[in-house]
Design a protein around this motif. Structure first.
Motif, mmCIF file in Angstrom:
data_model
loop_
_atom_site.group_PDB
_atom_site.id
_atom_site.type_symbol
_atom_site.label_atom_id
_atom_site.label_comp_id
_atom_site.label_asym_id
_atom_site.label_seq_id
_atom_site.Cartn_x
_atom_site.Cartn_y
_atom_site.Cartn_z
ATOM 1 N N ALA A 294 -1.438 -19.684 -50.679
ATOM 2 C CA ALA A 294 -2.626 -19.033 -50.129
ATOM 3 C C ALA A 294 -3.541 -18.473 -51.217
ATOM 4 N N GLU B 260 -14.894 -19.435 -45.083
ATOM 5 C CA GLU B 260 -14.707 -20.834 -44.682
ATOM 6 C C GLU B 260 -14.019 -21.614 -45.797
ATOM 7 N N ARG C 173 -11.999 -20.369 -48.154
ATOM 8 C CA ARG C 173 -10.595 -19.920 -48.190
ATOM 9 C C ARG C 173 -9.790 -20.555 -47.064
ATOM 10 N N TYR C 174 -10.363 -20.605 -45.877
ATOM 11 C CA TYR C 174 -9.669 -21.195 -44.731
ATOM 12 C C TYR C 174 -9.331 -22.662 -45.014
ATOM 13 N N ALA C 175 -10.301 -23.413 -45.528
ATOM 14 C CA ALA C 175 -10.062 -24.825 -45.846
ATOM 15 C C ALA C 175 -8.982 -24.943 -46.930
ATOM 16 N N TRP C 176 -9.081 -24.124 -47.984
ATOM 17 C CA TRP C 176 -8.083 -24.142 -49.062
ATOM 18 C C TRP C 176 -6.703 -23.854 -48.500
ATOM 19 N N ASN C 177 -6.583 -22.774 -47.733
ATOM 20 C CA ASN C 177 -5.285 -22.333 -47.235
ATOM 21 C C ASN C 177 -4.686 -23.293 -46.218
ATOM 22 N N ASN C 178 -5.491 -24.206 -45.713
ATOM 23 C CA ASN C 178 -4.995 -25.240 -44.794
ATOM 24 C C ASN C 178 -4.923 -26.607 -45.474
ATOM 25 N N ASP C 179 -4.972 -26.594 -46.817
ATOM 26 C CA ASP C 179 -4.891 -27.829 -47.615
ATOM 27 C C ASP C 179 -5.879 -28.887 -47.147
ATOM 28 N N ASP C 180 -7.082 -28.447 -46.795
ATOM 29 C CA ASP C 180 -8.110 -29.345 -46.287
ATOM 30 C C ASP C 180 -9.072 -29.693 -47.428
ATOM 31 N N SER D 43 -12.738 -30.643 -46.469
ATOM 32 C CA SER D 43 -13.636 -29.526 -46.139
ATOM 33 C C SER D 43 -14.025 -28.724 -47.372
ATOM 34 N N THR D 44 -13.060 -28.473 -48.272
ATOM 35 C CA THR D 44 -13.414 -27.712 -49.477
ATOM 36 C C THR D 44 -14.429 -28.491 -50.309
#
Length: 133
Positions: free
Chosen positions: A65, A15, A17-24, A27-28
């Motif tokens: 990424a 979760e 990594r997903y937030a990081w990779n989506n520049d969120d 969430s991070t």
């Protein structure tokens, strides 16, 4: 109680990594404990959620990424430790190293209390460029 779910660390880090990779950034940051300690590859350790958010805000837009794999972990009723390797895309190259993550089960749910990335793969040029020096 996490002791019956050996995948909890991997799921939580997925979760992140997903937030990081989506520049969120929101969430991070929401995944961090108020007392979190975060050390990104090109930064000094940030202590506390506010300082960690500032470090993430500086770094995330400058890199691509994030990949993380778990090499070893330990899990108990309320705490999980993961040790692994990371790769971080920086333009046309990858920076690699090791990380340690500590995830604690709080009343609000799981939270990262420590996320420490080594700077093992960071060369001087990339370090200066990403840290803004």
């Amino acid at each position: 109680d996490w002791s019956s779910d050996v995948c909890s660390s991997d799921l939580y880090l997925s979760e992140f990594r997903y937030a990081w990779n989506n520049d969120d950034l929101s969430s991070t940051t929401s995944m961090l404990s108020p007392r979190a300690v975060v050390r990104l590859p090109w930064d000094v350790p940030a202590v506390g959620k506010t300082d960690a958010a500032l470090s993430l805000e500086r770094l995330m837009p400058k890199v691509g990424a994030l990949q993380m794999s778990i090499l070893d972990f330990d899990i108990s009723e309320r705490i999980s430790f993961a040790l692994g390797r990371y790769a971080l895309e920086t333009g046309d190259q990858f920076v690699t190293g090791y990380y340690t993550a500590v995830i604690q089960l709080q009343d609000e749910g799981p939270q990262l209390t420590a996320l420490l990335f080594s700077g093992a793969g960071a060369n001087a040029a990339v370090t200066e460029e990403l840290s803004g020096r």
